[in-house]
Design a protein around this motif. Structure first.
Motif, PDB file in Angstrom:
ATOM      1  N   LEU A   1      -9.976  -4.816  -5.874  1.00 53.50           N
ATOM      2  CA  LEU A   1     -10.822  -3.972  -5.020  1.00 53.50           C
ATOM      3  C   LEU A   1     -10.018  -3.329  -3.896  1.00 53.50           C
ATOM      4  N   ARG A   2      -9.065  -4.049  -3.364  1.00 57.93           N
ATOM      5  CA  ARG A   2      -8.214  -3.475  -2.309  1.00 57.93           C
ATOM      6  C   ARG A   2      -7.503  -2.232  -2.829  1.00 57.93           C
ATOM      7  N   TYR A   3      -6.834  -2.369  -3.967  1.00 63.76           N
ATOM      8  CA  TYR A   3      -6.080  -1.235  -4.508  1.00 63.76           C
ATOM      9  C   TYR A   3      -7.006  -0.139  -5.030  1.00 63.76           C
ATOM     10  N   LEU A   4      -8.167  -0.506  -5.533  1.00 62.10           N
ATOM     11  CA  LEU A   4      -9.124   0.491  -5.996  1.00 62.10           C
ATOM     12  C   LEU A   4      -9.617   1.345  -4.829  1.00 62.10           C
ATOM     13  N   ILE A   5      -9.936   0.705  -3.718  1.00 63.11           N
ATOM     14  CA  ILE A   5     -10.391   1.448  -2.531  1.00 63.11           C
ATOM     15  C   ILE A   5      -9.273   2.329  -1.997  1.00 63.11           C
ATOM     16  N   LEU A   6      -8.055   1.794  -1.950  1.00 61.66           N
ATOM     17  CA  LEU A   6      -6.905   2.591  -1.510  1.00 61.66           C
ATOM     18  C   LEU A   6      -6.724   3.800  -2.422  1.00 61.66           C
ATOM     19  N   THR A   7      -6.820   3.574  -3.727  1.00 60.88           N
ATOM     20  CA  THR A   7      -6.669   4.665  -4.698  1.00 60.88           C
ATOM     21  C   THR A   7      -7.772   5.700  -4.525  1.00 60.88           C
ATOM     22  N   PHE A   8      -8.996   5.244  -4.328  1.00 60.92           N
ATOM     23  CA  PHE A   8     -10.117   6.160  -4.134  1.00 60.92           C
ATOM     24  C   PHE A   8      -9.867   7.072  -2.930  1.00 60.92           C
ATOM     25  N   PHE A   9      -9.454   6.481  -1.808  1.00 62.58           N
ATOM     26  CA  PHE A   9      -9.218   7.297  -0.616  1.00 62.58           C
ATOM     27  C   PHE A   9      -8.018   8.222  -0.796  1.00 62.58           C
ATOM     28  N   PHE A  10      -7.020   7.776  -1.537  1.00 66.37           N
ATOM     29  CA  PHE A  10      -5.869   8.631  -1.803  1.00 66.37           C
ATOM     30  C   PHE A  10      -6.282   9.831  -2.649  1.00 66.37           C
ATOM     31  N   VAL A  11      -7.030   9.584  -3.724  1.00 65.35           N
ATOM     32  CA  VAL A  11      -7.464  10.661  -4.619  1.00 65.35           C
ATOM     33  C   VAL A  11      -8.436  11.588  -3.889  1.00 65.35           C
ATOM     34  N   GLU A  12      -9.372  11.027  -3.155  1.00 63.56           N
ATOM     35  CA  GLU A  12     -10.314  11.866  -2.398  1.00 63.56           C
ATOM     36  C   GLU A  12      -9.573  12.701  -1.364  1.00 63.56           C
ATOM     37  N   GLY A  13      -8.549  12.140  -0.746  1.00 60.84           N
ATOM     38  CA  GLY A  13      -7.751  12.896   0.218  1.00 60.84           C
ATOM     39  C   GLY A  13      -7.048  14.053  -0.450  1.00 60.84           C
ATOM     40  N   LEU A  14      -6.583  13.840  -1.679  1.00 61.46           N
ATOM     41  CA  LEU A  14      -5.959  14.933  -2.423  1.00 61.46           C
ATOM     42  C   LEU A  14      -6.957  16.021  -2.728  1.00 61.46           C
ATOM     43  N   ASP A  15      -8.170  15.634  -3.095  1.00 62.66           N
ATOM     44  CA  ASP A  15      -9.200  16.617  -3.412  1.00 62.66           C
ATOM     45  C   ASP A  15      -9.554  17.457  -2.198  1.00 62.66           C
ATOM     46  N   ILE A  16      -9.523  16.858  -1.025  1.00 60.29           N
ATOM     47  CA  ILE A  16      -9.855  17.588   0.189  1.00 60.29           C
ATOM     48  C   ILE A  16      -8.775  18.598   0.547  1.00 60.29           C
ATOM     49  N   TYR A  17      -7.500  18.206   0.358  1.00 58.82           N
ATOM     50  CA  TYR A  17      -6.404  19.051   0.813  1.00 58.82           C
ATOM     51  C   TYR A  17      -5.836  19.975  -0.252  1.00 58.82           C
ATOM     52  N   LEU A  18      -6.187  19.760  -1.515  1.00 57.13           N
ATOM     53  CA  LEU A  18      -5.690  20.647  -2.561  1.00 57.13           C
ATOM     54  C   LEU A  18      -6.727  21.701  -2.889  1.00 57.13           C
TER      55      LEU A  18
ATOM     56  N   ASP B   1       0.834  -1.205   0.000  1.00 56.50           N
ATOM     57  CA  ASP B   1       0.000   0.000   0.000  1.00 56.50           C
ATOM     58  C   ASP B   1       0.866   1.251   0.000  1.00 56.50           C
ATOM     59  N   LEU B   2       1.897   1.263   0.841  1.00 54.53           N
ATOM     60  CA  LEU B   2       2.799   2.411   0.896  1.00 54.53           C
ATOM     61  C   LEU B   2       3.530   2.601  -0.426  1.00 54.53           C
ATOM     62  N   LEU B   3       3.875   1.507  -1.047  1.00 52.55           N
ATOM     63  CA  LEU B   3       4.566   1.575  -2.329  1.00 52.55           C
ATOM     64  C   LEU B   3       3.656   2.188  -3.398  1.00 52.55           C
ATOM     65  N   LEU B   4       2.418   1.756  -3.431  1.00 50.27           N
ATOM     66  CA  LEU B   4       1.479   2.295  -4.411  1.00 50.27           C
ATOM     67  C   LEU B   4       1.262   3.801  -4.200  1.00 50.27           C
ATOM     68  N   ILE B   5       1.101   4.211  -2.964  1.00 51.48           N
ATOM     69  CA  ILE B   5       0.953   5.641  -2.663  1.00 51.48           C
ATOM     70  C   ILE B   5       2.220   6.392  -3.077  1.00 51.48           C
ATOM     71  N   GLY B   6       3.386   5.801  -2.817  1.00 50.86           N
ATOM     72  CA  GLY B   6       4.648   6.433  -3.212  1.00 50.86           C
ATOM     73  C   GLY B   6       4.757   6.620  -4.713  1.00 50.86           C
ATOM     74  N   VAL B   7       4.274   5.646  -5.473  1.00 52.23           N
ATOM     75  CA  VAL B   7       4.290   5.759  -6.935  1.00 52.23           C
ATOM     76  C   VAL B   7       3.340   6.872  -7.382  1.00 52.23           C
ATOM     77  N   TYR B   8       2.152   6.938  -6.742  1.00 56.56           N
ATOM     78  CA  TYR B   8       1.231   8.039  -7.060  1.00 56.56           C
ATOM     79  C   TYR B   8       1.876   9.381  -6.749  1.00 56.56           C
ATOM     80  N   GLU B   9       2.504   9.459  -5.593  1.00 49.79           N
ATOM     81  CA  GLU B   9       3.167  10.707  -5.192  1.00 49.79           C
ATOM     82  C   GLU B   9       4.299  11.063  -6.157  1.00 49.79           C
TER      83      GLU B   9
END
Length: 160
Positions: free
Chosen positions: A142-159, A37-45
């Motif tokens: 589904l695991r990675y999709l949910i993680l991605t959804f929360f990551f993207v939604e978190g970006l929308d909230i803070y950007l 999960d951390l790796l996937l977020i790191g790649v997105y970042e």
């Protein structure tokens, strides 16, 4: 110092981009503990596109899970049965139970610390490969999709 040692391999994989993501998610689905999960977020970042990253993470993690199944399948030997003191009656009982509802466990093959050995056990008991692998693929996606959804939604909230 321990935290640095744990994070350094992930940073190296992130620097490899999508190939590193594939390697990391594959390794995290084998019997090696590795937080993908951390790796996937790191790649997105790191600026990599979300959809290809999601697909590559799913495929890598899925293939790692299939590796666990094969390890369990190939490990079904008399030596293991003797080592763990499993008699034929116990083996038949568990095999019957797992053949009946075991494929549905594939949806939970992504669960940390439990999912990987569980898939190896499903291979050991020769649970039907095709339906199990299909459900594993769905669960991991589904695991990675949910993680991605929360990551993207978190970006929308803070950007802004």
């Amino acid at each position: 110092m321990i935290i640095k040692k744990l994070l350094l391999p992930k940073m190296d994989l992130i620097n490899l981009g999508l190939f590193g993501l594939f390697i990391g998610t594959f390794l995290s689905a084998t019997l090696l503990p590795f937080p993908s999960d951390l790796l996937l977020i790191g790649v997105y970042e790191g600026g990599f596109p979300i959809i290809p990253s999601l697909i590559i993470a799913t495929i890598g993690n899925f293939l790692g899970g299939i590796t666990n199944y094969v390890i369990g399948y190939k490990g079904h030997t008399d030596k293991l049965v003797t080592m763990f003191k499993l008699n034929e009656q116990k083996l038949d009982k568990w095999e019957h139970k797992l053949n009946r509802w075991g494929i549905w466990l594939g949806l939970f093959s992504w669960v940390p610390f439990v999912g990987d050995p569980m898939v190896a056990a499903l291979g050991f008991f020769r649970v039907k490969f095709v339906p199990l692998s299909f459900l594993m693929l769905i669960g991991k996606f589904l695991r990675y999709l949910i993680l991605t959804f929360f990551f993207v939604e978190g970006l929308d909230i803070y950007l802004p």
